[in-house]
Design a protein around this motif. Structure first.
Motif, mmCIF file in Angstrom:
data_model
loop_
_atom_site.group_PDB
_atom_site.id
_atom_site.type_symbol
_atom_site.label_atom_id
_atom_site.label_comp_id
_atom_site.label_asym_id
_atom_site.label_seq_id
_atom_site.Cartn_x
_atom_site.Cartn_y
_atom_site.Cartn_z
ATOM 1 N N LEU A 15 28.588 -10.853 -85.363
ATOM 2 C CA LEU A 15 29.357 -10.409 -86.526
ATOM 3 C C LEU A 15 29.437 -8.889 -86.600
ATOM 4 O O LEU A 15 30.411 -8.341 -87.105
ATOM 5 C CB LEU A 15 28.716 -10.950 -87.813
ATOM 6 N N TYR A 35 17.531 -12.997 -92.838
ATOM 7 C CA TYR A 35 18.133 -14.235 -92.346
ATOM 8 C C TYR A 35 18.717 -15.019 -93.515
ATOM 9 O O TYR A 35 18.266 -14.902 -94.656
ATOM 10 C CB TYR A 35 17.101 -15.096 -91.609
ATOM 11 N N ARG A 36 19.694 -15.797 -93.193
ATOM 12 C CA ARG A 36 20.297 -16.734 -94.156
ATOM 13 C C ARG A 36 20.455 -18.049 -93.420
ATOM 14 O O ARG A 36 21.001 -18.085 -92.315
ATOM 15 C CB ARG A 36 21.648 -16.205 -94.643
ATOM 16 N N GLU A 44 29.146 -25.115 -95.624
ATOM 17 C CA GLU A 44 28.026 -24.287 -95.156
ATOM 18 C C GLU A 44 27.064 -23.975 -96.305
ATOM 19 O O GLU A 44 26.797 -22.821 -96.651
ATOM 20 C CB GLU A 44 28.524 -22.999 -94.487
ATOM 21 N N ARG A 82 24.139 -7.971 -86.288
ATOM 22 C CA ARG A 82 24.158 -9.167 -87.127
ATOM 23 C C ARG A 82 24.908 -10.254 -86.374
ATOM 24 O O ARG A 82 25.981 -10.003 -85.817
ATOM 25 C CB ARG A 82 24.829 -8.886 -88.468
ATOM 26 N N ARG A 84 25.451 -14.859 -85.966
ATOM 27 C CA ARG A 84 25.219 -16.228 -86.432
ATOM 28 C C ARG A 84 24.851 -17.095 -85.240
ATOM 29 O O ARG A 84 25.448 -16.990 -84.169
ATOM 30 C CB ARG A 84 26.477 -16.801 -87.101
ATOM 31 N N ASP A 148 22.133 -16.983 -89.985
ATOM 32 C CA ASP A 148 22.845 -15.701 -90.030
ATOM 33 C C ASP A 148 21.753 -14.629 -90.033
ATOM 34 O O ASP A 148 21.026 -14.468 -91.020
ATOM 35 C CB ASP A 148 23.703 -15.634 -91.296
ATOM 36 N N GLU A 150 20.307 -10.627 -89.302
ATOM 37 C CA GLU A 150 20.577 -9.201 -89.176
ATOM 38 C C GLU A 150 19.271 -8.492 -88.815
ATOM 39 O O GLU A 150 18.308 -8.519 -89.589
ATOM 40 C CB GLU A 150 21.121 -8.619 -90.478
#
Length: 327
Positions: A15, A35-36, A44, A82, A84, A148, A150
């Motif tokens: 990303l 993180y996600r 999602e 970043r 995914r 996700d 970073e």
């Protein structure tokens, strides 16, 4: 590395590009990242978000973290990047357990709270609840997840102070006296919150080791006897922070195992007095005197303080009720 991940069912989408060379990520390298976690699907649905908790995740390479796919993903990333990662279900079977521990840490709880003395796979049986409905569902029905990630920074081995959770068992045992000493020094300096955090870290180290021993075994008891003075120091900090119910819980847990612990009775008595449990406070202070009569001056001072507070409260109540009935 990206091709290897893809072949193994982990698909990466960049990303934002990172900066500098790709870190070698040898054992001991520390990555700090946000993180996600998202469910796969059109919506999602998010499960966890470190940014929402206000603290990034830290992972040290080579420490056998329960979610190896995170380490594998981080090995492909540069600082500032970043990306995914869509991971097949086989890579995230243990995510519910990892998520529970991280949620507990964020809530200030023991990361091992509720875990039994058994392996991770045994904890995945249907009858075992993690205490979070979304994680229970994911535990029963594993599915692909999206991470996700970073990367904030990557630090080489030896360039940072190691956190207790990342230590080996031997390192934990060696670190506890040092952490305890740091806590005592902070307390002497009046830095009560910081001291409490140090005592908590030392307790967490020992509890982690204790989880690996048979309940009630000589080694378990030996570790518990090391935990107790640290927990009492932690309770002293919590008394000063006016977190009385936490003191009541911890001191009661100590007294359930060690009925003659004078310090636990005294601290619990002070906590009872602070929350107006008068009879309980008096009973605890009486127990202190029975176990150690030399503490009579200290106990008398606490009882006089309690009596003075009671008189003030009675006077305030009379004024308040008089105002009510005179209307």
């Amino acid at each position: 590395q990206v091709e290897q991940l893809r072949a193994d069912g982990v698909h990466k989408e960049v990303l934002r590009e990172g900066t500098g060379p790709l870190p070698d990520f040898r054992d001991g390298t520390k990555a700090t990242f946000h993180y996600r976690t998202l469910r796969c699907g059109d919506e999602e649905t998010p499960l966890d978000d470190s940014r929402a908790r206000g603290k990034p995740m830290e992972l040290i390479a080579g420490k056998k973290f329960k979610l190896p796919v995170w380490e594998a993903a981080l090995r492909t990333m540069r600082p500032g990047e970043r990306a995914r990662f869509r991971c097949d279900a086989k890579h995230v079977v243990l995510y519910p357990l990892v998520s529970k521990s991280l949620r507990n840490i964020a809530a200030g709880k023991d990361p091992l709270e509720g875990q039994r003395h058994c392996c991770s796979i045994a904890q995945l049986h249907e009858h075992y609840s993690l205490g979070y409905p979304d994680l229970d569902e994911l535990q029963k029905n594993p599915q692909p997840l999206i991470f996700d990630i970073e990367v904030l920074k990557v630090e080489a081995p030896g360039s940072y102070q190691q956190d207790p959770w990342a230590m080996t068992d031997e390192e934990k045992l060696q670190a506890v006296p040092l952490i305890h000493k740091e806590g005592n020094e902070l307390y002497r300096q009046g830095k009560v919150q910081e001291a409490a955090a140090k005592y908590y870290d030392a307790i967490a180290c020992l509890k982690n080791l204790q989880m690996k021993e048979q309940l009630g075994s000589p080694d378990w008891i030996k570790l518990d006897q090391k935990i107790t003075p640290l927990l009492l120091n932690y309770c002293q900090c919590k008394l000063q922070c006016e977190e009385y119910y936490e003191v009541l819980d911890h001191c009661s847990s100590i007294l359930n195992k060690y009925e003659d612990n004078v310090k636990a009775y005294f601290k619990r008595g002070k906590a009872h007095a602070a929350v107006w449990n008068v009879a309980e406070a008096q009973a605890d202070f009486a127990k202190v005197l029975a176990l150690d009569p030399s503490l009579r001056p200290v106990v008398s001072k606490e009882l006089r303080s309690l009596e003075a507070r009671l008189r003030e409260k009675d006077a305030e109540d009379k004024i308040r009720f008089k105002g009510i009935f005179s209307q």
